[in-house]
Motif scaffolding. Sequence first.
Motif, mmCIF file in Angstrom:
data_model
loop_
_atom_site.group_PDB
_atom_site.id
_atom_site.type_symbol
_atom_site.label_atom_id
_atom_site.label_comp_id
_atom_site.label_asym_id
_atom_site.label_seq_id
_atom_site.Cartn_x
_atom_site.Cartn_y
_atom_site.Cartn_z
ATOM 1 N N TYR A 126 19.846 3.550 -4.449
ATOM 2 C CA TYR A 126 19.095 4.219 -3.726
ATOM 3 C C TYR A 126 19.372 4.126 -1.826
ATOM 4 O O TYR A 126 19.367 5.316 -0.882
ATOM 5 C CB TYR A 126 17.655 4.709 -3.602
ATOM 6 N N ILE A 161 22.724 5.369 -0.654
ATOM 7 C CA ILE A 161 22.961 6.983 -0.863
ATOM 8 C C ILE A 161 22.324 7.502 1.010
ATOM 9 O O ILE A 161 22.940 8.480 1.337
ATOM 10 C CB ILE A 161 21.646 7.341 -2.054
ATOM 11 N N VAL A 162 20.820 6.999 1.059
ATOM 12 C CA VAL A 162 20.614 7.053 2.034
ATOM 13 C C VAL A 162 21.598 6.948 3.182
ATOM 14 O O VAL A 162 22.066 8.315 4.236
ATOM 15 C CB VAL A 162 18.971 7.076 2.316
ATOM 16 N N ALA A 206 33.639 14.754 5.870
ATOM 17 C CA ALA A 206 32.792 15.628 5.495
ATOM 18 C C ALA A 206 31.783 15.552 4.058
ATOM 19 O O ALA A 206 31.094 14.969 3.681
ATOM 20 C CB ALA A 206 32.314 16.453 6.323
ATOM 21 N N LEU A 244 31.983 12.264 1.762
ATOM 22 C CA LEU A 244 31.370 12.013 1.380
ATOM 23 C C LEU A 244 29.506 12.861 1.224
ATOM 24 O O LEU A 244 28.916 11.809 0.586
ATOM 25 C CB LEU A 244 30.696 11.321 3.628
ATOM 26 N N LEU A 245 30.235 13.545 1.349
ATOM 27 C CA LEU A 245 29.336 14.648 0.508
ATOM 28 C C LEU A 245 29.285 14.123 -1.277
ATOM 29 O O LEU A 245 28.534 13.958 -1.945
ATOM 30 C CB LEU A 245 29.420 15.865 0.171
ATOM 31 N N VAL A 272 24.829 6.778 3.253
ATOM 32 C CA VAL A 272 26.236 7.729 3.154
ATOM 33 C C VAL A 272 25.777 9.232 3.674
ATOM 34 O O VAL A 272 26.542 9.787 4.418
ATOM 35 C CB VAL A 272 26.691 8.094 1.825
ATOM 36 N N ARG A 273 24.448 9.233 3.760
ATOM 37 C CA ARG A 273 23.826 11.160 3.666
ATOM 38 C C ARG A 273 24.158 11.065 5.310
ATOM 39 O O ARG A 273 24.484 11.936 6.119
ATOM 40 C CB ARG A 273 23.255 11.569 2.696
ATOM 41 N N CYS A 321 27.225 3.180 9.414
ATOM 42 C CA CYS A 321 26.294 3.500 7.931
ATOM 43 C C CYS A 321 27.588 3.515 6.677
ATOM 44 O O CYS A 321 27.152 3.081 5.982
ATOM 45 C CB CYS A 321 25.766 4.866 7.724
ATOM 46 N N MET A 339 27.959 10.941 -2.418
ATOM 47 C CA MET A 339 26.498 10.421 -2.951
ATOM 48 C C MET A 339 26.586 10.679 -4.359
ATOM 49 O O MET A 339 25.904 9.954 -4.931
ATOM 50 C CB MET A 339 25.503 11.403 -1.968
#
Length: 439
Positions: free
Chosen positions: A432, A435-436, A334, A337-338, A438-439, A274, A341
């Motif tokens: 968008y 962002i999905v 973690a 990556l937060l 990365v999440r 991802c 976004m």
Amino acid sequence: TGHRIRNQSRTKCLPFCIFLSYVLLHASRKTFSNVKVSISAQWTPSVQNESAPAFSPGQTWEDNRLFADEEEATLFLGALDTIFLFSYAVGLYVSGVIGDRLNLRYVLCFGLCGSAAVEFVFGTVTEWLHFYNIYLYCGLWVLNGLLQSAVWPCVVAVMGNWFGKSGRGFVFGLWSACASVGNILGAFLASSVLKYGYEYAFLVTSVVQFAGGVVVYFGLLTSPKEVGKYCIEHPKKKKSAFCDEPQAESPQAIGFFQAFLLPGVLPYSLAYACLKLVNYSFFFWLPFYLSNNYGWKEAQADRLSVWYDVGGIIGGTVQGLISDVLGKRAPVLAVSLLAAMGALVGYSHSPNNQVVNAVLLATTGFFIGGPSNMISSAISADLGRQEALRGSQEALATVTGIVDGTGSIGAAGGQYLVSLIESKLGWMCVFYFFIVMVR
């Protein structure tokens, strides 16, 4: 004595040779994304593409058109990225296994020189001969992906042979900047000769990469054993040391599926799929996006895109150092990556201002490129030298190939999706999508 002096000299050249090899590989790889606007203009008729005269010689468009309009050309460029990454992914699974069984120097040199030759034919020879063929381009890019896949598992394996786990996050974080430095070098090399034609961008980077392969062949020592030293890990003391005598028999390479089932390999591989999708979307499409979305000249877009790599260099080094201090890598990833976004949301709303864009771009690179560098280097080395192997089996190059190969499969599927989403829904929907992922 003379042999020992030569080996000592080559030992001092080790960091430079390994760093140089991947810098030059990424510089040539970056060339394709840096000249996409020029290639698209060359492949479409001038009546459909008003920018064509600025990028190609005055020819009748019937002689060299491959596509009816820019949209078709953009989709094919995305398809080429996908073809490259799929073949690169398949090659990584194989080359990692080969790297654990053959001399790493030979495999590394073969990948560098072979890839340079293919890129020279793809970008320079075809343009000099005015020969444009979809099937030839696809075939060459498949071969290029396979050849380039031989490089990364080998360089990580060599670094893992020379550096123990103690401080590996910082050392590998700093060293893995080689990819970003290569991107920066490739951008400046391409932009400096782009006015003469995109074929000269391919010419310069491929020749430099080939020369680098020759330097690696004659200057690289792949492990301390080649100078009569043996690296011994001390897990309890969290440090490593060199000794003059082997402490055990030479480790035997493990099988592909055995490596895949090692603790941590599968989850990190899937996470990297991802993350690499997003990271390589910036790698392949950023100059194209800047030129088309803001109307900036292609050379300006190439130079501005390097700020993403600057952020990645700083991010990989800082986050690697923090992970060494904490003794853990996952929490650092973690948190980064937060934050990534939020950085993606901010960059997607960047105004038409190059300074602001550069700042937002560097921030995005810090939070995305940093974790990407850590997983592909330090964490891969940790997984390939974990205690589960008990020092009796060799898996470093194989594990690196698995992690990077799985990441490349994710990146490969994403590149065509990026071109498809952009052509149908626009660039905001592309962000968008990032962002999905990365999440």
